[in-house]
Design an enzyme around this catalytic site. Sequence first.
Site, PDB file in Angstrom:
ATOM      1  N   ASP A 128      -0.683   2.791   8.125  1.00 42.51           N
ATOM      2  CA  ASP A 128      -0.029   1.847   7.224  1.00 42.51           C
ATOM      3  C   ASP A 128       1.365   1.525   7.757  1.00 42.51           C
ATOM      4  OD1 ASP A 128       0.020   0.776   4.134  1.00 42.51           O
ATOM      5  OD2 ASP A 128       2.000   1.488   4.761  1.00 42.51           O
ATOM      6  N   TYR A 133       9.329  -2.326   8.119  1.00 43.44           N
ATOM      7  CA  TYR A 133       9.532  -0.990   8.673  1.00 43.44           C
ATOM      8  C   TYR A 133      10.122  -1.026  10.082  1.00 43.44           C
ATOM      9  CZ  TYR A 133       6.392   0.620   4.924  1.00 43.44           C
ATOM     10  OH  TYR A 133       5.797   0.886   3.717  1.00 43.44           O
ATOM     11  N   LYS A 158       2.298  -5.557   6.009  1.00 44.85           N
ATOM     12  CA  LYS A 158       2.770  -6.218   4.791  1.00 44.85           C
ATOM     13  C   LYS A 158       3.768  -7.315   5.122  1.00 44.85           C
ATOM     14  CE  LYS A 158       2.751  -1.543   2.840  1.00 44.85           C
ATOM     15  NZ  LYS A 158       2.980  -0.850   4.125  1.00 44.85           N
ATOM     16  N   HIS A 191       4.354  -7.307   0.216  1.00 45.99           N
ATOM     17  CA  HIS A 191       5.069  -6.028   0.142  1.00 45.99           C
ATOM     18  C   HIS A 191       5.727  -5.821  -1.220  1.00 45.99           C
ATOM     19  CE1 HIS A 191       7.258  -2.936   2.874  1.00 45.99           C
ATOM     20  NE2 HIS A 191       6.979  -2.427   1.692  1.00 45.99           N
TER      21      HIS A 191
END
Length: 342
Positions: A128, A133, A158, A191
Amino acid sequence: MVQSGRGCHSTLILIILTFLTIVRLISSIFKIFKLKIIKAMPHIKAMPHFKLYDIKKKKANLSIYLRSNFFALDFFWGIAYHGDIMKNIKLASGHEMPILGLGTWKLEGRQCRSIVKEAIALGYTHIDTAWMYKNQREIGRALRDIRIDREEIFLTTKIWNTHLKYDDVLTQFETCLRDLQMDYVDLLLIHWPNDDVPYAETFSAFEKLHDAGQVRSIGISNFSEAQVAKACEVSALPICTNQVEYNVRRNRSELRDYCDDRGIVMTAHRPLAVGDLANDAVLSGIGENHGKTAAQVALRWLIQQNIITIPKSGSVPHLRENLDVFDWALTEAEMQTLDTEM
């Protein structure tokens, strides 16, 4: 003295060659044994470990290959879980998603690459990540280095809530695919919701990516009941999951029930409350009944409710610990305790 020195060198070389020959022989015997085990117990073929270690193709990188073929640590560790190994959840799209995955929030750089490789070596098949990120490039490099078959991995990413307009979705997703070095992702999520952008516009872009074969399933993240209802009304594609913070201290059972009624599977991020549950007295007490840690009990509580769980880990021991949640179960009384006393 010269003769003696040459004799020592010859002896040393002979010892080394003998050792290498023995290692090679043990490796060959182990491979034969491994193949016989697979043939004798066909259900083991479903284990992620066996999918990832293709003996003929030898696609794993050198460190993983050496560990699996010479020392066989991961193989015998994997055998211990042949009874109730990694479970898949069928999504509304018809695709299946591993119930346990590796969360990668705050994993960056070399550590991220290393952890992803080690996780896959241990049997994880679900990764994931997200554009926000800032680690998709490292994940892509890790998967490329391992040279694993794309079909063996379930990959989630996302779209951040500042990029939910139609063109922005397409632009950001193009970056995601490029960084991940992939042709498609298995699951694409919003997200965080952004009520300033019409949901229909965002899902229209998701539908375009799905129709182009670049996205297999879609979902949402951090959506409330009202936002879930709104998303379901406007999405032409089935919404497969709602990823939210979910753990024994933040029980989202009402939201889960609401999503279940609409065919939406829950995914739990921060399932260990960012490590805060590791020393919890109630979890530790239950863990003693099973020879497990507090963290393992917290993860098992989620998985036993068919909640997809993506704990983040920055070390191999924790990766292994988090994966050890499939060959045992909490009792009804223990589940009730965690539902009511946390």
